[in-house]
Write an enzyme that holds these catalytic residues in place. Structure first.
Site, PDB file in Angstrom:
ATOM      1  N   GLN A 221       0.839  -1.188   0.000  1.00  0.00           N
ATOM      2  CA  GLN A 221       0.000   0.000   0.000  1.00  0.00           C
ATOM      3  C   GLN A 221       0.876   1.240   0.000  1.00  0.00           C
ATOM      4  OE1 GLN A 221      -2.333  -1.235   3.367  1.00  0.00           O
ATOM      5  NE2 GLN A 221      -1.257   0.098   4.802  1.00  0.00           N
ATOM      6  N   ASP A 371       2.120  -3.889 -16.959  1.00  0.00           N
ATOM      7  CA  ASP A 371       0.894  -3.816 -16.155  1.00  0.00           C
ATOM      8  C   ASP A 371       0.271  -2.427 -16.268  1.00  0.00           C
ATOM      9  OD1 ASP A 371      -1.072  -4.700 -14.427  1.00  0.00           O
ATOM     10  OD2 ASP A 371       0.052  -4.231 -12.615  1.00  0.00           O
TER      11      ASP A 371
END
Length: 703
Positions: A221, A371
């Protein structure tokens, strides 16, 4: 508010990980004050513009952190901090979890119950003859199962979404929607990880940090913070605790399943264990944040030279295997169209930047961002495209880069035999596989899809169609190609959201045209000849279209477009091409010569013209109207092509100088002699035809 530490005051860590500051009062009584609460702020203050040594404002996106030597030294220290970063090793995983049967059994049951129930439904569908009917329902269920099973299966689902050789189109579409936004882990654990990894208390690194993550994913995160030493606003990515243990156990089990699939499932022709190992290696690489930082640096060096591409800098002093600190980028996700337009930007402009950059990644340098989902692509307020998250990168082999461009040429020409043979060069098929049964499948699909021009095709249509072919035949799609499909499909999806009529192939044409016209690679030179010549005739309309499209690419120059063609024409293997060029040069020269005669004839007033030519309607030339129109059309088309070259950026008449040098070579003199001789014969035949007044044929004499 910001936390300021007085110089020389001691601090320590309390058991919970909060920073504890010791302050001495006048009476000598120590009191402990928690400082982390003061350190944590929701929004760091704005950083004033940096100045260089001359007092000039620093360029946007450029961070002045010292000289190159200091940066390399900081990177070396970051690498030392990540020296124990995990790498994927099937042998080590087998050794580790082979001695933990209860843990393995518990996770196995959890996975087996989830996937077993799904497999049972597939069996029932097959027995009831509803396997195809329920594909979409089952695809949705599989996506939800992967989400529940956690980070490894989210990553696995994303990987499967790029594998048309393993999954039917319905599954590809559903799995591509997997988002790895998972529940966050406690902030105290994240802050403790930063302190542990960097060996510094939080308050000595940051003057402020957001109280909660601004983004969360399967592996970590991100927090927004402000560096204390420089005031830079940064993004700090912290790895999820225990993630190595979780994915290690999962890959140990998935790999065992792969062995069973290889042995008992005949409909899957690919080596599933090899695919799992390749995928696991990539995921483990994502766990090493120093490697991600190095990926970002390499990506920036290759692609951030364009004014419309932004890649954030890495702060190596505050980066380790599990903590990554990089320049903060203000921007809007590419799928937030309204927010982008509120900044005065057009989504399609930014997406087109992404497409052009992706083409350079895939086909020029071969190093690409694997990605590119909307969360990793931002439109900045000044109109740049910012790339984020460089954990998953891949490379296109050099031979495959040219083969992909050649494959597009073969598709344009509808040369399905050549398309099938391309799969050898692309490593889709082993050399011992016969491609002849594949050709009809390609023809059936593309003859229907190519009713329009290739530039009008939807990229997803091609991917789905090829995916159906790949699924039926013994293809083994390399990992790099699957990631290429995913990259371009994502970008086209973002563009279609803004404009349903957008075509990614049309946006890609300028780049392909530029490469075909300028690249000296032998494979591409052959592809260019293949595109321009057909049945012994030169297709001037193709050349005109290539030049029109190539000029739209900012890197195109007319000088570069001439050199590969000349080298090919005069090379030792260019005899066949020289014959074709000789014929075409004669035809063009005749078109200019006789076109001038026709223009002169048409410019004479009717009365004098009638007197001069004794009322002969055909004028001075024994030619049909169809032949005249064809000749004038050819002359005008060649003139337009020359105009395109002249109007190209950086065009200089000196560009013709290399041609003069080339014409001095023996091969060129021979070619020139053949052209002059052919023109002489052609014009002599025309003259004889006029003298004898032989009735005009439908076309000019041929060589």
């Amino acid at each position: 508010m910001s936390l300021l530490l007085a110089a020389g005051q001691p601090f320590s860590l309390c058991p919970c990980g909060s920073v504890r500051k010791e302050i001495y009062s006048r009476g000598g009584v120590r009191r402990l004050v928690r400082t982390r609460a003061a350190l944590v702020e929701a929004t760091p203050r704005t950083v004033p513009a940096l100045r260089d040594g001359a007092g000039n404002g620093a360029a946007s996106g450029l961070v002045f952190r010292g000289n190159r030597a200091e940066d390399l030294q900081a990177e070396a220290k970051a690498m030392a901090r990540a020296v124990n970063a995990s790498v994927y090793s099937p042998e080590l995983l087998a050794l580790k979890y082979g001695s933990r049967p209860f843990k393995v059994l518990r996770r196995t049951l959890q996975i087996f119950i989830a996937l077993g129930s799904f497999g049972l439904k597939l069996l029932v569908d097959e027995r009831n003859g509803q396997l195809d009917l329920n594909k979409r329902i089952r695809a949705v269920e599989l996506r939800r199962i992967f989400t529940r099973l956690g980070p490894t299966f989210v990553k696995l689902g994303q990987g499967l979404s790029t594998r048309p050789d393993l999954c039917p189109p319905e599954y590809l579409e559903e799995l591509s929607e997997l988002q790895d936004a998972l529940p966050t882990f406690p902030d105290d654990e994240a802050f403790s990880c930063i302190e542990r990894e960097l060996g510094l208390p939080l308050e000595s690194i940051f003057s402020s940090i957001s109280p909660s993550p601004i983004a969360a994913a399967s592996l970590g995160q991100v927090y927004k913070a402000q560096l204390k030493y420089s005031g830079h606003v940064v993004a700090v990515k912290v790895q999820r605790p225990g993630i190595e243990e979780a994915i290690g156990l999962d890959f140990y089990l998935i790999r065992a399943l792969g062995f069973l699939i290889n042995k008992y499932v005949d409909i899957i022709s690919s080596d599933v264990v090899a695919l799992i190992d390749e995928f696991a290696r990539r995921v483990y690489q994502e766990l090493n944040y120093v490697q991600e930082g190095q990926n970002a640096r390499r990506f920036k060096k290759l692609y951030a030279d364009k004014e419309d591409v932004l890649v954030p800098d890495i702060f190596w002093n505050y980066t380790s295997g599990k903590v990554l600190t990089m320049e903060w980028v203000d921007g809007v996700k590419l799928n937030e169209q309204e927010a982008i337009e509120r900044q005065g930007l057009r989504v399609l402009d930014v997406v087109n930047t992404g497409i052009q950059c992706s083409l350079r990644q895939l086909l020029e340098y071969g190093y690409f961002h694997a990605d590119p989902h909307p969360g990793n692509l931002l439109a900045t307020p000044d109109g740049k495209l910012a790339f984020l998250d460089f954990g998953m990168m891949s490379e296109t082999p050099e031979a495959a880069r040219s083969a992909i461009i050649g494959h597009v040429v073969h598709m344009v020409n509808r040369d399905y035999e050549a398309m099938a043979r391309d799969y050898y060069a692309l490593d889709f098929l082993s050399p011992d596989v016969d491609v002849s049964p594949i050709v009809p499948a390609l023809r059936d699909f593309f003859d229907g899809a190519l009713n329009s021009t290739v530039s009008e095709l939807n990229f997803k249509t091609i991917v789905d169609g090829l995916g159906a072919v790949l699924y039926q035949y013994p293809f083994n799609v390399p990992a790099y190609y699957a990631l290429i499909l995913r990259s371009l499909t994502v970008l086209e999806g973002l563009a279609l959201y803004a404009d349903p009529n957008f075509k990614v192939l049309a946006a890609s044409y300028p780049y392909f045209a530029k490469r075909l016209l300028t690249d000296p690679n032998p494979y591409l030179r052959d592809a260019l000849v293949e595109l321009l010549f057909k049945d012994g005739k030169f297709r001037w309309n193709r050349l005109e279209n290539l030049l029109e499209q190539g000029r739209k690419d900012r890197d195109f120059t007319a000088k570069e477009a001439l050199q590969p063609v000349l080298k090919l024409l005069l090379g030792p293997d260019g005899e066949e091409l020289r014959g074709l060029v000789t014929k075409e040069a004669i035809r063009v020269t005749e078109a200019f010569a006789l076109g001038t005669v026709i223009d002169t004839y048409n410019s004479i007033p009717d009365l004098p013209r009638s007197l001069i030519f004794n009322g002969n309607a055909t004028g001075p030339l024994m030619m049909s109207n169809v032949e005249k129109e064809s000749m004038i059309g050819l002359r005008d088309q060649v003139s337009r092509i020359w105009g395109l070259l002249q109007s190209s950026e950086q065009f200089d008449p000196a560009v013709l100088q290399p041609i003069l040098l080339v014409l001095q070579q023996p091969e060129a003199r021979s070619l020139g002699g053949r052209i002059i001789g052919g023109i002489t014969q052609r014009l002599a035949a025309r003259l004889l035809q006029q003298v004898l007044r032989v009735p005009a044929a439908g076309s000019a004499p041929t060589l």
